[in-house]
Design an enzyme around this catalytic site. Structure first.
Site, short mmCIF file in Angstrom:
data_model
loop_
_atom_site.label_atom_id
_atom_site.label_comp_id
_atom_site.label_asym_id
_atom_site.label_seq_id
_atom_site.Cartn_x
_atom_site.Cartn_y
_atom_site.Cartn_z
N GLU A 135 0.84 -1.20 0.00
CA GLU A 135 0.00 0.00 0.00
C GLU A 135 0.88 1.25 0.00
O GLU A 135 0.80 2.08 0.91
CB GLU A 135 -0.89 0.02 1.25
CG GLU A 135 -1.79 -1.19 1.42
CD GLU A 135 -2.46 -1.23 2.80
OE1 GLU A 135 -2.12 -0.41 3.68
OE2 GLU A 135 -3.33 -2.09 3.00
N PRO A 136 1.72 1.43 -1.00
CA PRO A 136 2.60 2.60 -0.97
C PRO A 136 1.90 3.88 -1.41
O PRO A 136 1.08 3.87 -2.33
CB PRO A 136 3.69 2.23 -1.98
CG PRO A 136 3.00 1.32 -2.94
CD PRO A 136 1.91 0.61 -2.20
N ARG A 159 3.62 7.51 -0.49
CA ARG A 159 4.73 8.45 -0.63
C ARG A 159 5.77 8.03 -1.66
O ARG A 159 6.24 8.85 -2.44
CB ARG A 159 5.41 8.58 0.75
CG ARG A 159 6.36 9.74 0.84
CD ARG A 159 7.17 9.66 2.14
NE ARG A 159 6.38 9.35 3.30
CZ ARG A 159 5.85 10.26 4.13
NH1 ARG A 159 6.05 11.54 3.89
NH2 ARG A 159 5.14 9.89 5.17
N CYS A 172 -1.20 33.29 10.83
CA CYS A 172 -0.96 33.80 12.18
C CYS A 172 -0.72 32.66 13.16
O CYS A 172 -1.53 32.42 14.07
CB CYS A 172 -2.15 34.63 12.63
SG CYS A 172 -2.58 35.82 11.39
N1 LLP Z 1 -1.35 1.87 4.46
C1 LLP Z 1 -1.83 2.32 5.64
C2 LLP Z 1 -2.70 1.46 6.42
C3 LLP Z 1 -1.47 3.61 6.08
O1 LLP Z 1 -1.94 4.03 7.25
C4 LLP Z 1 -0.64 4.42 5.28
C5 LLP Z 1 -0.27 5.77 5.70
C6 LLP Z 1 -0.18 3.91 4.05
C7 LLP Z 1 -0.56 2.63 3.69
C8 LLP Z 1 0.70 4.69 3.13
O2 LLP Z 1 1.93 4.99 3.67
P1 LLP Z 1 3.11 5.64 2.78
O3 LLP Z 1 3.56 4.58 1.79
O4 LLP Z 1 2.58 6.82 2.09
O5 LLP Z 1 4.15 5.96 3.76
N2 LLP Z 1 0.70 12.58 6.71
C9 LLP Z 1 1.94 11.91 7.05
C10 LLP Z 1 1.91 10.45 6.69
C11 LLP Z 1 0.77 9.70 7.30
C12 LLP Z 1 0.69 8.28 6.81
C13 LLP Z 1 -0.55 7.63 7.25
N3 LLP Z 1 -0.70 6.30 6.79
C14 LLP Z 1 3.10 12.64 6.39
O6 LLP Z 1 2.87 13.64 5.74
O7 LLP Z 1 4.24 12.21 6.54
#
Ligand code: LLP
Length: 404
Positions: A268-269, A271, A338
């Site tokens: 589940e990528p 980022r 602000c």
């Molecule tokens: N799967 C699940 C169950 C998740 O909770 C998340 C992210 C992902 C996949 C995807 O993760 P990624 O591959 O994108 O790292 N807003 C924060 C990141 C929060 C991530 C929440 N869950 C930031 O800006 O760093």
């Protein structure tokens, strides 16, 4: 991204021209970068051809979702809104997994009606709710159970999810009880064990430890899972110093794992697909001189890019025109909101800047626009995509009149 005759170019476009044409703040994505990120993931994992479900929360723009769908990716969604968007983008229900600790009854009802691939449940109460709905509909619903592997992802504490003090998933004991319970249920079909230990993970070791825990628990459960959903979390190089996650090592560990457990892998990528595909272009409104540092007051703020204010996250900020003259004082890049947390970074030895100059904030494709808000009644920025040397408008700039 590189400088051509001291002017910044992004996916072969002169960025200053884009800023002048479309105005700022402006999110600008590169299709080439999205494509190469997807192909890179596919390359490292090709020997076990996983189902890659894009984490929609990282970027919810429907046109981006449509582009991602063209590479045969599925979607990981966490709300009915995201599910509807993924379906509208043309992603097949059988490639959608639904995560989250608080799925409501109506969200579950809709997901069941759509026959999505998996609902990854995170508690006993949720499993009972799914069973109740399934019974009413006289259906057998495919589910996963999210394990909390109590593994430290060694990332920012705010985006760490796999330790036992975190709200996500269930611990080993409950997991094993739930496997037994679901096994006896006439309306539930347990297909998957899911985990996600956190986000922006740069070291492969936490993943290694996570796989060991998963291995142990599968053995204890004596259950034949069809899927193991390893979540997302693969980190990217925000510092621009080659600090990416070593995908090769991660992939080797997974290969070993599937030799023992003949399962299909889901990722589940978010980022790692979209993060470094975009820049946020901004203009300097004012420069306010201070004693020790000068404040570079930008037209972009925490409402447009929340990560620095929320997590202390650092994004590189680069000028659109390179000059050799250096500033004597440090610069603090701030937004107009602000709040003292409306600040992006403090940098020493930056090149001399002037009011009206343009800058680009890097690596904002993930959790940039998807976390944007209208705080201070500020309209959300415009988003554009460079694809095959052409510009596509992904999202128009919100008008103030839309907000009043
Ligand atoms: N799967 C699940 C169950 C998740 O909770 C998340 C992210 C992902 C996949 C995807 O993760 P990624 O591959 O994108 O790292 N807003 C924060 C990141 C929060 C991530 C929440 N869950 C930031 O800006 O760093």
């Amino acid at each position: 991204m590189r400088f051509i005759k001291n002017k910044l170019s992004f996916d072969k476009k002169n960025v200053e021209n884009l800023a002048k044409k479309f105005g700022t703040p402006l999110y600008c994505y590169s299709h080439n970068k999205i494509k190469s990120n997807i192909l890179e993931l596919k390359k490292y994992f090709q020997s076990f051809s996983p189902l890659i479900c894009f984490a929609v929360k990282s970027n919810t723009n429907i046109k981006i979702l449509k582009e991602i769908k063209k590479f045969n990716l599925g979607a990981d969604v966490v709300s009915i809104g995201e599910l509807l968007k993924a379906l509208k983008a043309g992603i097949k229900a059988k490639k959608i997994v639904f995560s989250g600790v608080g799925k409501t009854s109506s969200e579950l009802d809709y997901a069941i009606k759509q026959n999505i691939l998996l609902i990854n449940a995170e508690s006993k109460s949720e499993i009972l709710e799914i069973e109740k709905i399934a019974k009413k509909k006289k259906k057998i619903v495919d589910i996963g159970v999210r394990l909390n592997p109590n593994t430290d992802a060694q990332t920012l504490s705010q985006i760490s999810t796999g330790k036992k003090e975190n709200k996500f998933g269930v611990g080993e004991k409950v997991f094993l009880q739930l496997v037994k319970y679901i096994n006896k249920s006439k309306n539930l079909n347990l297909k998957c064990l899911s985990v996600h230990i956190g986000s922006q993970i740069l070291n492969h070791k936490p993943y290694q430890r996570m796989l060991k825990v998963v291995d142990k628990i599968i053995r204890k459960s004596k259950y034949k899972f069809e899927y193991i959903d390893l979540g997302g979390g693969m980190g990217i190089d925000y510092d621009h110093n080659n600090s990416k996650l070593n995908l090769e090592k991660y992939s080797l560990d997974i290969k070993k794992f599937i030799k023992t457990h003949k399962v299909k892998i889901i990722f589940e990528p978010g980022r790692s697909i979209i993060g470094d595909s975009a820049i946020l272009i901004t203009k300097i409104i004012y420069i306010k001189e201070g004693d020790k540092k000068d404040f570079i007051i930008l037209d972009v703020a925490m409402n447009d890019l929340m990560r620095p204010a929320l997590y202390g996250a650092k994004h590189k900020i680069i000028p659109l025109r390179k000059v050799s003259k250096k500033s004597k004082k440090s610069y603090e890049f701030v937004g107009p909101i602000c709040e003292s947390t409306d600040t992006f970074s403090i940098v020493k030895n930056y090149q001399k800047l002037n009011e009206g100059d343009f800058l680009a904030i890097c690596d904002v494709g993930a959790y940039g626009m998807s976390l944007a808000s209208n705080y201070n009644v500020r309209p959300k920025p415009m988003e554009i995509l460079i694809k095959n040397s052409k510009i596509q408008i992904l999202n128009k700039r919100q008008k103030i009149s839309d907000l009043i």
